[in-house]
Design an enzyme around this catalytic site. Structure first.
Site, short mmCIF file in Angstrom:
data_model
loop_
_atom_site.label_atom_id
_atom_site.label_comp_id
_atom_site.label_asym_id
_atom_site.label_seq_id
_atom_site.Cartn_x
_atom_site.Cartn_y
_atom_site.Cartn_z
CB THR A 73 3.41 9.42 5.44
OG1 THR A 73 2.10 8.96 5.83
CG2 THR A 73 4.35 9.35 6.62
CD GLN A 184 -9.42 10.78 5.37
OE1 GLN A 184 -10.43 10.53 4.70
NE2 GLN A 184 -8.57 9.82 5.71
CB CYS A 331 -3.40 1.28 14.19
SG CYS A 331 -2.01 1.33 15.27
#
Ligand code: PLP
Length: 386
Positions: A73, A184, A331
């Site tokens: 991130t 990923q 989440c």
């Protein structure tokens, strides 16, 4: 992992590899600041540079082009910026085109104002629409700056592999930059940065068995770099200031070395287990929808919907039975949100979906148990409309 649990949520995070843990503990016990010139400092610096080489080799890049960050991130927020430096000159990026299925880390647009971010649609197959990308870049107004495109190599929910090399050619033809989220795909697909044609790659340690809170931005070269996000003492060549977390980087390196080994062999084993799971759940519930089934997918991921079963209900039911899997992306709130990936593929996001993602220590036994539990859950779902 507790003995009575089955962990099938490797796309959310992979369990810490013993080799990564060992390396972290070894480096954690080393005193000194990697920025110091004395022996202790130099020893830690050596560890960091070894980690840089290990991470670079995982993606066929040069160690000099790896900037360590506190995760993918942060790497995304570092690179998604209108302000670049090309040698001594400033380079302006005026617009970000981001695929509709990107992880929120990129979909949020980093440091671009919202008005300068446009989504690239995906086809119902879950693959980015390259003609739409071409049209968007064709219409890009170059007077204010060059375009930037963000596209993942493999999607975290569906596992669908994206045509990054083809997209990169389109982007290059329009004089733009392409940022590839390889989070990923690392350890699951062989990655050669040059073959992808990526200007920047984003990596995360915890998806490959390293610690959480470590990642990297890998650049194609040294000349073109984004304006720093975190300023201070000038570590990481000034692109990411702050005393380095050498222990985490040593863990990341150990995970990178493990991820680079036997990718093909691991991939075949995982595909066998994933296919067995999908055949089993289809047997139990012929109306199950397996998303992206006919697209090229990561061999470890299965993203499926069962009409009449809400994501949250399904996830809790599996959890109660001792199985950790997820309802799409993890989440932060712990709540199950609607999937933007399903919406982008043209499904009603209310359909809900569950993601089973496995890894190197998953066993056939675990897969069979998960399949049997799916059959139990499917058997007690309410018919639609009730
Ligand atoms: N990109 C993808 C595709 C991801 O799956 C994730 C994590 O879920 C991220 C980025 C963010 O990674 P990190 O947790 O290292 O910030």
């Amino acid at each position: 992992m507790a003995k009575n649990r089955i962990y099938l949520d490797w796309n959310a995070t992979a369990p810490l590899l013993p080799a990564a843990r060992e390396e972290m503990l070894r480096v954690l016990d080393m005193d000194g600041n990697p920025g110091s010139v004395h022996k202790e400092g130099r020893a830690l610096k050596t560890e960091i540079e070894a980690a840089r080489r290990a991470v670079a080799s995982l993606v066929g890049a040069s160690a000099a082009h790896v900037t360590f960050t506190g995760g993918a991130t942060e790497a995304a927020n570092l690179v998604l910026t209108p302000d670049f430096q090309m040698g001594r000159s400033a380079l302006s990026v005026s617009h970000l085109y981001v695929s509709a299925i990107e992880h929120p880390a990129l979909r949020e647009g980093g440091r671009f104002p919202k008005t300068c971010v446009t989504e690239i649609p995906v086809l119902s197959s879950g693959v980015v629409d390259l003609s739409a990308l071409e049209a968007l870049l064709h219409a890009h107004d170059r007077s204010a700056g060059i375009p930037m495109v963000a596209l993942m190599l493999a999607n975290n929910e569906t596992g669908i592999v994206q045509p990054v090399a083809d997209a990169a050619k389109i982007v290059a033809a329009h004089g733009g930059l392409i940022v590839v989220d390889a989070v990923q795909a690392t350890g699951r697909l062989p990655i050669a940065m040059a073959d992808l044609g990526a200007d920047f790659l984003i990596l995360s340690s915890h998806k490959i068995g390293g610690p959480k809170g470590a990642g990297a931005l890998v650049a194609k070269g040294e000349v073109l770099m984004p304006k720093p996000l975190i300023r201070g003492g000038g570590q990481e060549k000034g692109y990411r200031s702050g005393t380095e977390n050498a222990a985490a980087l040593a863990g990341f390196a150990a995970a990178a070395l493990a991820a680079a080994a036997d990718i093909d062999k691991r991939s075949v084993m995982m595909a066998e287990m994933r296919d067995r799971f999908e055949a089993g759940i289809r047997d139990a519930a012929p109306d199950v929808i397996i998303h992206g089934e006919s697209s090229q997918r990561l061999s470890n991921t299965s993203f499926f919907s069962l009409p009449g079963l809400k994501s949250e209900t399904g996830q809790i039911a599996f959890d109660i039975e001792g199985i950790a899997l997820s309802a799409g992306a993890a989440c932060s709130s712990g709540k199950v949100g609607e999937s933007h990936v399903l919406s982008a593929m043209g499904f009603d996001p209310k359909l809900g979906a569950l993601r089973m993602s496995l890894g190197s220590t998953t066993t056939l036994n675990e897969i069979d148990t998960a399949t049997a539990i799916f059959a139990k859950i499917a058997g007690r779902r309410k018919p639609l409309g009730e």
